[in-house]
Design an enzyme around this catalytic site. Structure first.
Site, mmCIF file in Angstrom:
data_model
loop_
_atom_site.group_PDB
_atom_site.id
_atom_site.type_symbol
_atom_site.label_atom_id
_atom_site.label_comp_id
_atom_site.label_asym_id
_atom_site.label_seq_id
_atom_site.Cartn_x
_atom_site.Cartn_y
_atom_site.Cartn_z
ATOM 1 N N SER A 1 28.984 7.962 88.126
ATOM 2 C CA SER A 1 27.903 7.142 88.669
ATOM 3 C C SER A 1 26.677 8.025 88.829
ATOM 4 C CB SER A 1 28.323 6.594 90.034
ATOM 5 O OG SER A 1 27.218 6.028 90.709
ATOM 6 N N TYR B 1 32.174 8.050 98.388
ATOM 7 C CA TYR B 1 31.972 7.566 97.012
ATOM 8 C C TYR B 1 31.289 8.652 96.172
ATOM 9 C CZ TYR B 1 30.412 4.415 93.234
ATOM 10 O OH TYR B 1 30.184 3.806 92.015
ATOM 11 N N LYS C 1 32.737 10.563 92.835
ATOM 12 C CA LYS C 1 32.070 10.449 91.526
ATOM 13 C C LYS C 1 31.586 11.818 91.024
ATOM 14 C CE LYS C 1 32.599 6.034 90.854
ATOM 15 N NZ LYS C 1 33.468 5.573 89.766
HETATM 16 N N1 LIG Z 1 28.204 -1.701 89.634
HETATM 17 C C1 LIG Z 1 27.481 -0.583 89.762
HETATM 18 O O1 LIG Z 1 26.318 -0.601 90.200
HETATM 19 C C2 LIG Z 1 28.085 0.736 89.384
HETATM 20 C C3 LIG Z 1 27.226 1.845 89.254
HETATM 21 C C4 LIG Z 1 27.764 3.069 88.905
HETATM 22 C C5 LIG Z 1 29.116 3.206 88.701
HETATM 23 N N2 LIG Z 1 29.928 2.124 88.843
HETATM 24 C C6 LIG Z 1 31.357 2.326 88.627
HETATM 25 O O2 LIG Z 1 31.792 1.505 87.561
HETATM 26 C C7 LIG Z 1 33.153 1.138 87.775
HETATM 27 C C8 LIG Z 1 33.271 -0.368 87.692
HETATM 28 O O3 LIG Z 1 32.392 -0.911 88.643
HETATM 29 P P1 LIG Z 1 32.146 -2.474 88.752
HETATM 30 O O4 LIG Z 1 30.810 -2.639 89.311
HETATM 31 O O5 LIG Z 1 32.516 -3.127 87.467
HETATM 32 O O6 LIG Z 1 33.226 -2.820 89.900
HETATM 33 P P2 LIG Z 1 34.006 -4.191 90.236
HETATM 34 O O7 LIG Z 1 34.453 -4.073 91.647
HETATM 35 O O8 LIG Z 1 33.188 -5.358 89.871
HETATM 36 O O9 LIG Z 1 35.273 -4.117 89.289
HETATM 37 C C9 LIG Z 1 36.223 -3.071 89.466
HETATM 38 C C10 LIG Z 1 37.515 -3.412 88.772
HETATM 39 O O10 LIG Z 1 38.432 -2.343 89.056
HETATM 40 C C11 LIG Z 1 39.635 -2.876 89.603
HETATM 41 N N3 LIG Z 1 40.198 -1.900 90.532
HETATM 42 C C12 LIG Z 1 39.643 -1.479 91.697
HETATM 43 N N4 LIG Z 1 40.478 -0.622 92.311
HETATM 44 C C13 LIG Z 1 41.565 -0.497 91.513
HETATM 45 C C14 LIG Z 1 42.760 0.248 91.614
HETATM 46 N N5 LIG Z 1 43.028 1.001 92.690
HETATM 47 N N6 LIG Z 1 43.654 0.182 90.597
HETATM 48 C C15 LIG Z 1 43.426 -0.629 89.524
HETATM 49 N N7 LIG Z 1 42.319 -1.376 89.389
HETATM 50 C C16 LIG Z 1 41.394 -1.308 90.376
HETATM 51 C C17 LIG Z 1 39.210 -4.173 90.297
HETATM 52 O O11 LIG Z 1 40.304 -5.055 90.488
HETATM 53 C C18 LIG Z 1 38.157 -4.702 89.329
HETATM 54 O O12 LIG Z 1 38.760 -5.427 88.274
HETATM 55 C C19 LIG Z 1 33.543 1.717 89.132
HETATM 56 O O13 LIG Z 1 34.198 2.943 88.942
HETATM 57 C C20 LIG Z 1 32.212 1.934 89.816
HETATM 58 O O14 LIG Z 1 32.265 2.943 90.781
HETATM 59 C C21 LIG Z 1 29.447 0.892 89.168
#
Ligand SMILES: NC(=O)c1ccc[n+]([C@@H]2O[C@H](COP(=O)([O-])OP(=O)(O)OC[C@H]3O[C@@H](n4cnc5c(N)ncnc54)[C@H](O)[C@@H]3O)[C@@H](O)[C@H]2O)c1
Length: 262
Positions: free
Chosen positions: A141, A154, A158
């Site tokens: 991230s 977090y 990351k």
């Molecule tokens: N959305 C953002 O702004 C953003 C920015 C930077 C990084 N990220 C990273 O991208 C990744 C996805 O983010 P997102 O926004 O799509 O999140 P989200 O919460 O919309 O989706 C996350 C998915 O991961 C699954 N998940 C969560 N914990 C789990 C576990 N312990 N075991 C198995 N599955 C699990 C959830 O069920 C879900 O399907 C994450 O690692 C997040 O930190 C997101």
């Protein structure tokens, strides 16, 4: 021939949001996709949706923070075909000021985001190493590279992923395995939908993001496809920021921008 024909991609957290879009794009380019997610309902829906589009997909339900579940799912997925590409995407984001983070919340965040990625990467890489080929992509991230209020656990998880990525890259390069990290900025998904109002997001983008808006899942996924492709064959141990310019520097005040003569 499609770019990822004959390739098998294992994606954690692939049931929704960014992970699902990564899965959809790999599948649309010919890959067999294995989704690993702890949310059974979302997982079943995701598998159904992709199969309805005619794509090859398998679903495995489990928690990345549980090493036994991870090993079982990786072994089952390999039963269909050797995994060529791992996308370590599953993550959680709980927002709590540093002084108020409980030990339980700290361990859960590190357990899912960092230790979970380690479990999956180790399980998959042990197999890739024997075949002397493979690609590992870790979802870090923008928050893995700088601090943000309420995100100490977090951010630490990351940031840990960035160094896990680099170390895998240097240890496994001689075995034909490449490893890179992607660092998205703000993308509107389930992870932040319940926490941030639309008004907050608009204000946030206006204040901090040079491109003046947050990103979309469709703008993050192609970076994973590129890094997994042969076009990226000389890229390993790197960190790719996809954040609308947020980390490039402080966004200039609007008054300063009026000085630019066009
Ligand atoms: N959305 C953002 O702004 C953003 C920015 C930077 C990084 N990220 C990273 O991208 C990744 C996805 O983010 P997102 O926004 O799509 O999140 P989200 O919460 O919309 O989706 C996350 C998915 O991961 C699954 N998940 C969560 N914990 C789990 C576990 N312990 N075991 C198995 N599955 C699990 C959830 O069920 C879900 O399907 C994450 O690692 C997040 O930190 C997101």
């Amino acid at each position: 021939m499609k770019r990822f024909a004959q390739k098998h991609v294992f994606i954690t957290g692939g049931a929704m949001s960014i992970g699902f879009e990564i899965a959809r794009q790999f599948a649309s380019e010919g890959a067999l996709v294995s989704l690993y997610d702890r949310d059974r309902k979302a997982l079943d829906e995701a598998v159904e949706k992709l199969r309805t589009s005619g794509y090859a997909v398998n679903g495995f339900c489990g928690d990345v923070a549980d090493q036994t579940q991870v090993d079982a799912a990786v072994a089952s997925a390999e039963g269909a075909a050797p995994i060529d590409i791992l996308v370590n995407n599953a993550g959680i984001c709980l927002v709590t000021p540093f002084l108020n983070i409980s030990a339980e919340e700290w361990h859960r965040t590190i357990g899912v985001n960092l230790t979970g990625a380690f479990y999956v990467a180790q399980s998959v890489c042990r197999r890739m190493a024997k075949r002397k080929r493979g690609v590992v992509l870790n979802m870090s991230s923008k928050n893995g590279l700088d601090g943000e209020f309420g995100h100490a656990h977090y951010n630490a998880s990351k940031a840990g992923l960035v160094l896990l990525t680099k170390t895998i890259a240097i240890e496994l390069a001689h075995l034909g395995i490449r490893s890179n990290a992607v660092c998205p900025g703000y993308v509107r998904t389930a992870i932040n939908l319940a926490v941030d109002s639309d008004a907050f997001v608009a204000e946030f983008a206006e204040r901090y993001i040079p491109l003046n808006r947050v990103g979309t899942v469709g703008e993050i996924a192609p970076v994973f496809l590129f890094l997994a492709s042969d076009e990226a064959s000389f890229i390993t141990g790197q960190t790719f920021v996809v954040d609308g310019g947020q980390l490039a520097g402080q966004k200039p005040w609007p008054e300063l921008l009026t000085q630019i003569k066009l």
